[in-house]
Motif scaffolding. Structure first.
Motif, PDB file in Angstrom:
ATOM      1  N   THR A 175      53.764  26.812  18.965  1.00  0.00           N
ATOM      2  CA  THR A 175      53.084  27.022  17.685  1.00  0.00           C
ATOM      3  C   THR A 175      53.203  25.802  16.773  1.00  0.00           C
ATOM      4  O   THR A 175      52.350  25.579  15.929  1.00  0.00           O
ATOM      5  CB  THR A 175      53.660  28.253  16.951  1.00  0.00           C
ATOM      6  OG1 THR A 175      55.065  28.097  16.823  1.00  0.00           O
ATOM      7  CG2 THR A 175      53.333  29.526  17.709  1.00  0.00           C
ATOM      8  N   LEU A 176      54.242  24.993  16.967  1.00  0.00           N
ATOM      9  CA  LEU A 176      54.425  23.795  16.139  1.00  0.00           C
ATOM     10  C   LEU A 176      53.777  22.545  16.720  1.00  0.00           C
ATOM     11  O   LEU A 176      53.558  21.579  16.013  1.00  0.00           O
ATOM     12  CB  LEU A 176      55.920  23.512  15.941  1.00  0.00           C
ATOM     13  CG  LEU A 176      56.694  24.538  15.141  1.00  0.00           C
ATOM     14  CD1 LEU A 176      58.173  24.178  15.114  1.00  0.00           C
ATOM     15  CD2 LEU A 176      56.151  24.640  13.731  1.00  0.00           C
ATOM     16  N   GLU A 182      51.071  10.661  12.508  1.00  0.00           N
ATOM     17  CA  GLU A 182      50.871  11.890  11.762  1.00  0.00           C
ATOM     18  C   GLU A 182      51.643  13.053  12.369  1.00  0.00           C
ATOM     19  O   GLU A 182      51.515  14.181  11.939  1.00  0.00           O
ATOM     20  CB  GLU A 182      49.384  12.237  11.706  1.00  0.00           C
ATOM     21  CG  GLU A 182      48.586  11.231  10.905  1.00  0.00           C
ATOM     22  CD  GLU A 182      47.116  11.600  10.837  1.00  0.00           C
ATOM     23  OE1 GLU A 182      46.765  12.751  11.144  1.00  0.00           O
ATOM     24  OE2 GLU A 182      46.335  10.717  10.470  1.00  0.00           O
ATOM     25  N   CYS A 183      52.431  12.779  13.393  1.00  0.00           N
ATOM     26  CA  CYS A 183      53.256  13.807  14.006  1.00  0.00           C
ATOM     27  C   CYS A 183      54.717  13.388  13.897  1.00  0.00           C
ATOM     28  O   CYS A 183      55.021  12.256  13.540  1.00  0.00           O
ATOM     29  CB  CYS A 183      52.864  14.036  15.467  1.00  0.00           C
ATOM     30  SG  CYS A 183      52.921  12.570  16.501  1.00  0.00           S
ATOM     31  N   SER A 184      55.599  14.326  14.177  1.00  0.00           N
ATOM     32  CA  SER A 184      57.031  14.049  14.091  1.00  0.00           C
ATOM     33  C   SER A 184      57.679  14.357  15.436  1.00  0.00           C
ATOM     34  O   SER A 184      57.449  15.414  16.015  1.00  0.00           O
ATOM     35  CB  SER A 184      57.640  14.939  13.002  1.00  0.00           C
ATOM     36  OG  SER A 184      59.033  14.805  12.987  1.00  0.00           O
ATOM     37  N   VAL A 185      58.483  13.427  15.935  1.00  0.00           N
ATOM     38  CA  VAL A 185      59.138  13.575  17.229  1.00  0.00           C
ATOM     39  C   VAL A 185      60.642  13.657  17.015  1.00  0.00           C
ATOM     40  O   VAL A 185      61.203  12.906  16.215  1.00  0.00           O
ATOM     41  CB  VAL A 185      58.819  12.368  18.150  1.00  0.00           C
ATOM     42  CG1 VAL A 185      59.620  12.432  19.438  1.00  0.00           C
ATOM     43  CG2 VAL A 185      57.336  12.309  18.452  1.00  0.00           C
ATOM     44  N   ILE A 216      57.442  17.673  19.626  1.00  0.00           N
ATOM     45  CA  ILE A 216      56.457  16.866  18.911  1.00  0.00           C
ATOM     46  C   ILE A 216      55.731  17.821  17.977  1.00  0.00           C
ATOM     47  O   ILE A 216      54.958  18.681  18.416  1.00  0.00           O
ATOM     48  CB  ILE A 216      55.454  16.189  19.869  1.00  0.00           C
ATOM     49  CG1 ILE A 216      56.213  15.365  20.901  1.00  0.00           C
ATOM     50  CG2 ILE A 216      54.454  15.336  19.088  1.00  0.00           C
ATOM     51  CD1 ILE A 216      55.357  14.896  22.061  1.00  0.00           C
ATOM     52  N   VAL A 217      56.026  17.711  16.699  1.00  0.00           N
ATOM     53  CA  VAL A 217      55.428  18.579  15.689  1.00  0.00           C
ATOM     54  C   VAL A 217      54.153  17.910  15.188  1.00  0.00           C
ATOM     55  O   VAL A 217      54.185  16.768  14.740  1.00  0.00           O
ATOM     56  CB  VAL A 217      56.406  18.834  14.520  1.00  0.00           C
ATOM     57  CG1 VAL A 217      55.762  19.735  13.472  1.00  0.00           C
ATOM     58  CG2 VAL A 217      57.700  19.436  15.034  1.00  0.00           C
ATOM     59  N   ILE A 218      53.049  18.645  15.308  1.00  0.00           N
ATOM     60  CA  ILE A 218      51.762  18.077  14.868  1.00  0.00           C
ATOM     61  C   ILE A 218      51.170  18.857  13.729  1.00  0.00           C
ATOM     62  O   ILE A 218      51.547  19.932  13.424  1.00  0.00           O
ATOM     63  CB  ILE A 218      50.747  17.996  16.038  1.00  0.00           C
ATOM     64  CG1 ILE A 218      50.652  19.323  16.764  1.00  0.00           C
ATOM     65  CG2 ILE A 218      51.147  16.923  16.986  1.00  0.00           C
ATOM     66  CD1 ILE A 218      49.631  19.343  17.871  1.00  0.00           C
TER      67      ILE A 218
END
Length: 136
Positions: free
Chosen positions: A65-66, A108-111, A134-136
């Motif tokens: 979901t993230l 634009e994402c966070s790893v 990997i949060v998008i």
């Protein structure tokens, strides 16, 4: 996947691997270049110092979901915590941490990642698992 294929073609070591990708996962999301390869290489390095008969490495990529969850599981004991941040593997993690920080600033994402010793999370099991989110 290329690295595992290369190791298999060398034929110097007995190992098996499984690489699975959830069809719902977006595989075009950028990730830091050394992220996955570092942990797969470490599975080989950890295994060299241990006596398991056959090395097993499983890599799976799932949609969540993230964003995306990448799991790298191997049957070598986790050895990162045996070193402080100023020593061999600690230096590799520090470099990787720095690369991730720079990557997260530009994308634009966070790893992020988490290291797990399966002996603690799954009683009776040996090996390690890396969870890369990997949060998008």
């Amino acid at each position: 996947k290329d690295y595992l294929s290369l190791k298999a073609s060398e034929g110097q070591e007995k190992f098996s691997y499984d690489f699975s990708v959830d069809p719902e996962a977006d595989t075009h999301i950028p990730v830091p270049g050394a992220l996955i390869k570092s942990f797969v290489e470490n599975a080989f390095l950890n295994h060299i110092s241990q006596q398991a008969e056959v090395r097993k490495i499983d890599i799976s990529i799932h949609r969540t979901t993230l964003g995306i969850l990448i799991m790298i599981t191997d049957n070598a004991m986790l050895q990162y915590q045996q070193y402080n941040r100023g020593r061999i593997i600690g230096n590799r993690l520090e470099l990787l941490d720095e690369e991730i920080i720079e990557f997260n600033k530009k994308q634009e994402c966070s790893v992020n990642y988490q290291l797990l010793d399966l002996a603690y999370t799954e009683p009776g099991e040996t090996g390690s698992r890396v969870l890369i989110t990997i949060v998008i």
